[in-house]
Design an enzyme around this catalytic site. Structure first.
Site, short mmCIF file in Angstrom:
data_model
loop_
_atom_site.label_atom_id
_atom_site.label_comp_id
_atom_site.label_asym_id
_atom_site.label_seq_id
_atom_site.Cartn_x
_atom_site.Cartn_y
_atom_site.Cartn_z
N VAL A 163 0.83 -1.20 0.00
CA VAL A 163 0.00 0.00 0.00
C VAL A 163 0.87 1.25 0.00
O VAL A 163 0.63 2.19 -0.77
CB VAL A 163 -0.95 0.00 1.21
CG1 VAL A 163 -1.68 1.34 1.33
CG2 VAL A 163 -1.94 -1.14 1.10
N TYR A 164 1.88 1.27 0.85
CA TYR A 164 2.79 2.42 0.93
C TYR A 164 3.44 2.69 -0.42
O TYR A 164 3.46 3.83 -0.91
CB TYR A 164 3.85 2.14 2.00
CG TYR A 164 4.89 3.22 2.17
CD1 TYR A 164 4.53 4.49 2.60
CD2 TYR A 164 6.23 2.97 1.92
CE1 TYR A 164 5.48 5.48 2.79
CE2 TYR A 164 7.19 3.95 2.10
CZ TYR A 164 6.81 5.20 2.53
OH TYR A 164 7.75 6.18 2.70
N SER A 165 3.94 1.65 -1.06
CA SER A 165 4.59 1.80 -2.37
C SER A 165 3.59 2.23 -3.44
O SER A 165 3.91 3.06 -4.31
CB SER A 165 5.25 0.49 -2.79
OG SER A 165 6.29 0.14 -1.91
N ALA A 166 2.37 1.69 -3.39
CA ALA A 166 1.36 2.05 -4.38
C ALA A 166 1.04 3.54 -4.33
O ALA A 166 0.92 4.20 -5.37
CB ALA A 166 0.09 1.24 -4.15
N LYS A 168 3.00 5.95 -3.21
CA LYS A 168 4.17 6.70 -3.66
C LYS A 168 4.41 6.54 -5.16
O LYS A 168 4.88 7.47 -5.82
CB LYS A 168 5.40 6.26 -2.87
CG LYS A 168 5.39 6.69 -1.42
CD LYS A 168 5.50 8.20 -1.29
CE LYS A 168 5.78 8.63 0.13
NZ LYS A 168 6.01 10.09 0.23
#
Length: 261
Positions: A163-166, A168
Site C-alpha cells: 500500500v505504501y509503495s502504491a 508513492k
C-alpha cells in the site's frame, strides 16, 4: 566520518518555496536547506505549534519563513496555500510535496479507509497543489516541483510495503507526466526517494531493532541520511538553475541502497 557544511551559496535567492509536511523530519530538513540557499519558504503542516517551532529555528538561522496549518487533503486547501505564498512572498517558484500518512502494513491488515486516507493526503493532494501552482509558476517563467517517492517500491523484499509503495508510485507517475506536459511552460518536475532520520523512522528503528539492523546493513553508505545535509541540500541543488536540464527523473537519496533500473 567527515561532516561537510551545508551549502550556503544562495543559489535560490529570490525564489519562493512551499514545502508540505515541513514541521519535522525530511520536510523540515528540505525547508532548512532551501532557506539557507536563499529561498523564502512557506512551511505547511497540520499542527500549528510544531510548525511555529520549525519556523522559529529557520528565522534564527536567518531565513524568511511563513507558516500555514491546514488539512492538506481538504477541499480548497491547494488554492489557499498558493494564495498564501503569493500574499506573503509575491509568488511561487518551488513546490515540495512531502506530506504523507501512509506507512508499511501487510496487505491483509490494510483496509479501504487506510488506503483512501493515504491516497487523499498523498497523490491527490499533491496533484491539487501542482495544478494550483502551475499558472503562478508559468507566469514567473517556470518553476520546480519535487514530489517525494520511496525506494520501498523497488525494495528487495516487498512484503509489508504494498500500500505504501502504491501511494508513492502514484505520486511518481504524476510527477513524470507533469514533467512532460508542463515543460513548455518552464516547469520541471522530479521525484526524490530519500532515506533520512525522522520521528517516524526513528520510532520504527527503536521498535524493530533486528529489521533496522538489516535495513542499515543494506545501505552501501553505512548509515541513514541526515534530513538537511543528505536530503535537503541535494533538493536545493535540484531546484537551482544548475539542474535546469534535469526533469522527469527519480533521484534516489538513499546512500546507494536502491536499484531503480
Amino acid at each position: 566520518m567527515v561532516k561537510h557544511p551545508v551549502d550556503s551559496s544562495k543559489s535560490l535567492d529570490g525564489r519562493v518555496a512551499v514545502i508540505t509536511g515541513a514541521g519535522q523530519g525530511v520536510g523540515q530538513g528540505v525547508a532548512t536547506a532551501l532557506s539557507r540557499a536563499g529561498a523564502s519558504v512557506l512551511i505547511i503542516g497540520r499542527r500549528a505549534r510544531k510548525l511555529e517551532a520549525a519556523a522559529e529555528a529557520l528565522r534564527a538561522d536567518g531565513g524568511r519563513v511563513a507558516t500555514l496549518a491546514v488539512d492538506i487533503a481538504a477541499d480548497g486547501t491547494a488554492e489557499k496555500i498558493v494564495e498564501t505564498a503569493t500574499a506573503e512572498f509575491g509568488g511561487l517558484d518551488i513546490l515540495v510535496n512531502n506530506a504523507n500518512v501512509a506507512f508499511p502494513v501487510p496487505l491483509a491488515d490494510s483496509d479501504d479507509d487506510f488506503f483512501r486516507t493515504a491516497f487523499e493526503v498523498g497523490p491527490r493532494a499533491s496533484l491539487g497543489l501542482m495544478r494550483a501552482a502551475r499558472p503562478v509558476m508559468a507566469g514567473r517563467g517556470g518553476g520546480v516541483i519535487i514530489n517525494l517517492a520511496t525506494s520501498a517500491a523497488v525494495r528487495w523484499d516487498a512484503a509489508g510495503y504494498g500500500v505504501y509503495s502504491a501511494i508513492k508510485e502514484a505520486q511518481r507517475a504524476i510527477t513524470r507526466t507533469a514533467a512532460h506536459e508542463w515543460a513548455s511552460e518552464g516547469i520541471r518536475a522530479l521525484s526524490v526517494a530519500p532515506h533520512a532520520h525522522s520521528p517516524g523512522l526513528d520510532w520504527w528503528i527503536e521498535n524493530n531493532p533486528e529489521a533496522a539492523e538489516e535495513f542499515v546493513a543494506a545501505i552501501p553508505a553505512g548509515r541513514i541520511g541526515d534530513p538537511v545535509e543528505d536530503i535537503g541540500v541535494p533538493v536545493a541543488w535540484l531546484c537551482s538553475d544548475e539542474a535546469r536540464y534535469l526533469t522527469g527523473a527519480t533521484i534516489p537519496l538513499d546512500g546507494g541502497q536502491s536499484r531503480w533500473g
